[in-house]
Every structure is written in C-alpha cells, then in structure tokens.
Scaffold this active site. Structure first.
Site, PDB file in Angstrom:
ATOM      1  N   SER A 135     -21.948   7.633  -0.404  1.00 39.15           N
ATOM      2  CA  SER A 135     -21.163   7.761   0.824  1.00 39.15           C
ATOM      3  C   SER A 135     -22.096   7.871   2.021  1.00 39.15           C
ATOM      4  CB  SER A 135     -20.240   8.996   0.764  1.00 39.15           C
ATOM      5  OG  SER A 135     -21.010  10.181   0.667  1.00 39.15           O
ATOM      6  N   SER A 164     -23.338  13.437  -7.644  1.00 43.33           N
ATOM      7  CA  SER A 164     -23.016  14.422  -8.681  1.00 43.33           C
ATOM      8  C   SER A 164     -21.681  14.161  -9.365  1.00 43.33           C
ATOM      9  CB  SER A 164     -23.002  15.830  -8.068  1.00 43.33           C
ATOM     10  OG  SER A 164     -22.015  15.923  -7.057  1.00 43.33           O
ATOM     11  N   ASP A 217     -26.476  15.834 -11.329  1.00 44.50           N
ATOM     12  CA  ASP A 217     -26.484  17.048 -10.519  1.00 44.50           C
ATOM     13  C   ASP A 217     -27.914  17.237 -10.010  1.00 44.50           C
ATOM     14  OD1 ASP A 217     -26.496  19.559  -9.403  1.00 44.50           O
ATOM     15  OD2 ASP A 217     -25.588  20.571 -11.120  1.00 44.50           O
ATOM     16  N   LYS A 221     -40.993  15.178  -7.533  1.00 47.07           N
ATOM     17  CA  LYS A 221     -41.817  15.544  -8.692  1.00 47.07           C
ATOM     18  C   LYS A 221     -41.604  14.588  -9.862  1.00 47.07           C
ATOM     19  CE  LYS A 221     -42.616  19.228 -12.070  1.00 47.07           C
ATOM     20  NZ  LYS A 221     -42.311  20.639 -12.465  1.00 47.07           N
ATOM     21  N   SER A 265     -33.717  14.551   7.292  1.00 48.77           N
ATOM     22  CA  SER A 265     -33.752  15.819   8.001  1.00 48.77           C
ATOM     23  C   SER A 265     -32.795  15.733   9.186  1.00 48.77           C
ATOM     24  CB  SER A 265     -35.186  16.118   8.462  1.00 48.77           C
ATOM     25  OG  SER A 265     -35.246  17.340   9.173  1.00 48.77           O
ATOM     26  N   THR A 324     -20.285  10.685   9.759  1.00 49.26           N
ATOM     27  CA  THR A 324     -20.238  10.540   8.310  1.00 49.26           C
ATOM     28  C   THR A 324     -19.390  11.643   7.687  1.00 49.26           C
ATOM     29  OG1 THR A 324     -22.129  11.979   7.789  1.00 49.26           O
ATOM     30  CG2 THR A 324     -22.625   9.691   8.415  1.00 49.26           C
TER      31      THR A 324
END
Length: 249
Positions: free
Chosen positions: A25, A47, A69, A126, A142, A189
């Site tokens: 979305s 998720s 998730d 990671k 951000s 949004t």
C-alpha cells in the site's frame, strides 16, 4: 557524442529484482509499481496475507508477494533465507501514525512503532544484505518529524531520527553496499488512516496552503525518490528530502 561508459551510468532497473517491505500500500506499493514499469521484477511484503494478495493482483503478472511479520526476527530471517539473491531492498513498512502529546503517549504503541520502523529495518538489513548483489542498495524511509517535530510527534520524531542514524551506520558497516534514506513530508497515504476523515482532509488542505509546492505529496512522488536511489550509484549514508518544502516554512 555519448560514450559507452556514459550509457552504462544511465542505469535503469531493467532485469533487477526489487524487494519492497511494506510494499502492499501507499508509498511502498507505488514504488513496486514504478519499478515494474522500469522492467524490474518485484517482491512485496506485508504482515497480512489479504493485503499481499490484493497488491499482487494489482501488479503485472510475475510479481511475488509474501506475508511476513517484520517485527518477528525468526520470520524475517526465514524470509530472506528462502528468497534468494536480489538487487535492491526498500523498507517502507509502518502502521498508521497515532500522534499524541507526551502525557498521552501509549508506551506499548510507542514500542510497537520502534519494533516495526526501527528494529524491523535493522533486521531487514541484517538478514537481507547478504543476498544483495554487487551494485545493489538498501533504502529506508524517514520523516521530517525527525528534524522539525511538532507537538504530538515525540515518538514519531524519535523513530525518524533513529532511522537516519541507522542509515549512516549501515552505510559504513555494509560498505560497499549503498544504504540511503528518504525523509518524507506529508504524503497522502494510508499512513494517516487512523485520523478521522474530516480531520485528515482538513490537515491536507492546511498543508496545501502552507507548502511552497502548493500541494500534498502523493505515493508516486515517494516512488520517484526510491527509484532514484536505486538507479544512481554514488550516494551512500545520505538522506534525501522529499517534503514539498515543508522544512523551509
């Protein structure tokens, strides 16, 4: 005359594989859609399976979707363990924003915001970075609240500041892999779906009057910024600003 090496620098996303976490979305979906139109193959992640299915149905044939998730380390690790190699990772995941004054901050909600937007981004870097091909990138999302917070943005501003600091640290840690961020202003949004419709529309109208560009940002504006940072090959550890001039006024 254009030299061959200049053509090489005019990079596109044709033939690249792009993973968009939060790509079902808003800004994430717009980025996935734009990447497909440039010839990339895309993988969108959210998720909720129903959101994944809906997003994939709206994308051209060949797009992939996975329900993960992003606050669950095991699920994130397993996802990247089976997804294989790819070229670019975009992280736009985030629940609808709930602004609150300090006295009204719900600490569980605040922790959840960090769990998804900060710790989720860290885990994605990671476990995902090891699969990114040479010349690839990671781009995080951000917001202007990190540098120009207003009342009610204590938690949001803290998360944005942490994400931008993470961007710089990852650029050093993962070198030569490029890691950048986009600092967004107000975007139209689903991120604001937690605000009643009347209040939300009033917020947009007020922003249109105050912003130098005279309008609120759209998901497609966000997509252009993400695609730019995927295409270009020389920026790392940087945060580019896409805010309609909000930090100028």
């Amino acid at each position: 005359m254009i030299k061959p090496e200049q053509n090489e620098r005019r990079s596109t996303l044709r033939g690249k594989r792009v993973i968009v976490l939060g790509g079902t979305s808003g800004m994430g979906f717009a980025t996935a859609e734009a990447a497909v139109h440039e010839g990339a193959s895309v993988v969108v992640v959210s998720s909720r399976q129903e959101k994944v299915d809906a997003a994939v149905s709206r994308l051209p044939q060949g797009a992939e979707g996975h329900a993960v998730d992003l606050t669950n380390e095991t699920q994130v690790r397993d996802f990247f363990g089976r997804i294989g190699e790819f070229d670019h990772l975009v992280f736009t995941a985030g629940d609808p924003l709930q602004l609150a004054t300090l006295g009204e901050v719900n600490m569980d909600a605040a922790r959840q915001m960090f769990n998804l937007r900060y710790w989720g981004a860290l885990m994605a870097a990671k476990y995902g970075s090891v699969n990114i091909r040479s010349g690839g990138s990671i781009t995080l999302a951000s917001g202007t609240a990190g540098v120009r917070p207003q009342k009610g943005c204590t938690v949001v501003g803290s998360v944005c500041g942490a994400v931008e600091a993470l961007t710089k640290a990852l650029a050093v840690e993962l070198s030569p892999l490029r890691v950048n961020a986009v600092r967004f202003g107000l975007m139209r949004t689903e991120m604001w779906s937690g605000i009643p419709e009347g209040d939300r529309n009033a917020m947009y109208k007020a922003a249109e009057k105050s912003l130098p560009v005279g309008r609120v940002g759209e998901p497609e504006d966000a997509a252009e910024a993400f695609l730019y940072l995927m295409r270009e090959k020389y920026s790392t550890g940087q945060t580019i600003v896409v805010d309609g001039g909000a930090t100028l006024v």
